[in-house]
Design an enzyme around this catalytic site. Structure first.
Site, short mmCIF file in Angstrom:
data_model
loop_
_atom_site.label_atom_id
_atom_site.label_comp_id
_atom_site.label_asym_id
_atom_site.label_seq_id
_atom_site.Cartn_x
_atom_site.Cartn_y
_atom_site.Cartn_z
N LEU A 19 0.83 -1.20 0.00
CA LEU A 19 0.00 0.00 0.00
C LEU A 19 0.87 1.25 0.00
CD1 LEU A 19 -2.76 1.32 0.16
CD2 LEU A 19 -2.69 1.03 2.65
N THR A 190 12.41 -0.62 15.80
CA THR A 190 12.82 0.08 14.59
C THR A 190 14.33 0.22 14.53
OG1 THR A 190 10.74 1.29 14.33
CG2 THR A 190 12.71 2.28 13.37
N CYS A 381 -16.37 -15.96 -13.73
CA CYS A 381 -15.63 -17.19 -14.01
C CYS A 381 -16.46 -18.41 -13.59
CB CYS A 381 -14.26 -17.15 -13.33
SG CYS A 381 -13.07 -18.32 -14.02
N HIS A 520 -12.38 -11.90 -15.60
CA HIS A 520 -12.30 -11.28 -14.27
C HIS A 520 -12.29 -9.76 -14.40
CE1 HIS A 520 -11.54 -14.92 -11.81
NE2 HIS A 520 -11.07 -15.38 -12.95
N GLU A 522 -12.97 -7.52 -12.29
CA GLU A 522 -12.51 -6.83 -11.09
C GLU A 522 -11.03 -6.42 -11.18
OE1 GLU A 522 -11.80 -11.27 -10.20
OE2 GLU A 522 -13.24 -10.02 -11.29
#
Length: 548
Positions: A19, A190, A381, A520, A522
């Site tokens: 992301l 971290t 599908c 598909h 999407e």
């Protein structure tokens, strides 16, 4: 030549590297740059095509037929740049390439080793298409310290040294855990993650720190000091209500500016964030109400198995300014129980793809319920194939209608195979042939194919054209032997392959909205460009909601 951003992760997995990479790509685009995003996965599978959806989530398919990690779906949805085979690589593919070269004698009898042969293969992958864009964003799967990822980190270290100075930076995602008992954010994980990177010759230029709590200024300064990065390059990343808020949130946090500063691009072009402001406006101002749509599948326990479908439904809601509430229903339940109590009150039904016989009778019953109750239905599908079998059984009088796939699993014929194993098809200018006993990986009908839509059909109205191109991933097709019998009962074959041999779309005439597609759709939907099928499907659900 492209500038490279390498995105790595530390502390724990699932921090959101995909992301963050996608959002950064969108922000660089907003500043006028061209981008391409890539994923390097350390697992030894050649690709995720044969993995269980419970193991890895959905398989994202590219136009050129690559079966890839679902992160490439994020990349496309956020940037609109179609992914390619050259945008995804795994350790399995790297080692396969190296061993194939060794068998051919390409290495002239040398001893084959991780360094330099495996790392050279990785670097060759990184350089593919480097003259095509301004920025190449390369995400490395897993976390720093994973033993299987070491060849990738070593290849990146070598690559950075070989590129002109200032042409590569490293962006590292970490976690800042919050200890409730002491009321503190802890920076030590971290620090250790960055130390692990430094031990293999890499140092981050930008740190993205995930946290559930606000990161105080003193903690950012501490991280910058101990991790040897500029304070402005310590970027907070907080949980969001929607992933589509990431570009604006990361911009506000200064991510794109920190990346451009690391490259020495000054002054940086001003960003045009109109696209993402509109996306957020549509999400936060869904003034036309809410619709409830059921996804009836066999992998519903893991929502990532249907990630692109869920996102495409969200996009359809944005197109209609409504909120889409998804109800996840296991198709196996419908095999032993009456579906009516679970489906009453829903505004639309979507039956997605899948493999194998498990749960298929439940999908058939769901298709029947939608047809009889005049509820909008989208079959994708396998969802299309189950709708055809339902029509064959209950309308055309073929009581034992089924699929060759189910007969093959059972080891003998139990059904009249309305759906059969695809043995050949045309791809480009050549004929592709397959047998039932072929390897499972990479042997399906994969990638983008054209379809011709019938004039006056519902799908032609939805698309606004009679010629489309969509992505496929399947190895079974509806048998045209039964076309006439089914069309006599109202199931129109409204989309066909250009040669007229393969059914692509079916729709029930006389039904408000009942469409099954072999492909598909999407995979091509985006928040700023919702797929027309999903926009129309959600619109049909809105109309049902207003009748209830």
């Amino acid at each position: 030549m492209a500038r490279y951003v390498f995105i790595t992760g530390g502390v724990v997995s699932s921090l959101g590297k995909g992301l963050a990479s996608a959002a950064l790509g969108a922000l660089l685009q907003a500043r006028g740059f061209t981008v391409r995003l890539r994923k390097l996965d350390p697992y030894l599978n050649v690709d995720p095509g044969t993995m269980s959806p419970f193991e890895h989530g959905e398989v994202f398919v590219t136009d050129d037929g690559a079966e890839t990690d679902l992160d490439l779906g994020h990349y496309e949805r956020f940037t609109g740049v179609p992914a390619r085979k050259t945008d995804s690589i795994s350790s399995g593919r790297i080692y396969t390439n190296v061993l194939e070269k060794e068998r051919r004698g390409d290495y002239l009898g040398k001893t084959i080793q991780v360094i330099p042969h495996v790392t050279n293969e990785i670097k060759d992958f990184l350089r593919t298409g480097e003259d095509e864009v301004d920025f190449m964003l390369c995400e490395i799967g897993g976390t720093v310290g994973d033993i299987e990822a070491l060849p990738f980190f070593e290849a990146i270290r070598q690559f950075i040294q070989e590129q002109p100075r200032g042409e590569c930076i490293l962006m590292h995602l970490t976690l800042l855990p919050y200890l409730t008992a002491s009321g503190e954010l802890k920076t030590k994980p971290t620090q250790h993650s960055v130390k692990e990177l430094q031990s293999i010759g890499l140092a981050p230029d930008v740190l993205v720190c995930r946290s559930e709590q606000q990161i105080p200024e003193k903690e950012r300064e501490k991280i910058a000091l101990f991790c040897n990065v500029r304070r402005d390059a310590v970027i907070p990343a907080y949980d969001l209500k929607t992933i589509y808020g990431a570009p604006l949130a990361y911009h506000q946090a200064g991510l794109d500016q920190a990346v451009l500063d690391a490259f020495g691009i000054n002054p940086a072009p001003r960003p045009n964030l109109t696209r993402w402001e509109d996306v957020m406006d549509r999400l936060t101002h869904a003034n036309e109400g809410e619709v409830r749509i059921a996804i009836i599948g066999k992998y519903t326990q893991l929502e990532d198995a249907y990630k692109s479908i869920a996102e495409a439904l969200t996009h359809g809601g944005m197109a209609n300014r409504v909120k889409v509430k998804i109800e996840w229903l296991d198709s196996e339940v419908f095999e032993t129980e009456d579906p009516s109590p679970m489906l009453e009150g829903l505004h639309a039904i979507l039956v997605p793809g899948g493999f194998g016989e498990r749960g298929t009778e439940g999908k058939i019953r769901a298709a029947q319920w939608a047809r009889e109750k005049k509820i909008p239905y989208l079959g994708i599908c396998l969802g299309m194939q189950m709708a055809v079998i339902e029509a064959a059984r209950n309308l055309a009088g073929i009581a034992d209608a089924g699929s060759e796939e189910f007969d093959h699993e059972a080891g003998g014929r139990r059904f009249t195979p309305i759906v059969y194993h695809l043995k050949e098809w045309v791809q480009g200018n050549h004929l592709v042939e397959r047998k039932v006993g072929d390897d499972k990986g990479g042997t399906m009908r994969l990638g983008a194919y054209d379809a011709v839509l019938s004039e006056g059909s519902k799908v032609a109205e939805v698309y606004g054209t009679t010629r489309i191109e969509e992505r496929h991933r399947h190895r079974y097709e509806v048998d045209l032997t039964y076309r006439e019998a089914l069309e006599e009962k109202g199931l129109l074959f409204s989309g066909m392959s250009p040669d007229g041999k393969l059914p692509e779309i079916v729709e029930h005439q006389g039904h408000p909205w009942f469409i099954g597609v072999q492909f598909h759709p999407e995979l091509k939907s985006k928040p700023f460009a919702p797929h027309p099928l999903f926009a129309s499907f959600v619109k049909a659900a809105v109309e049902v909601s207003r009748l209830v």
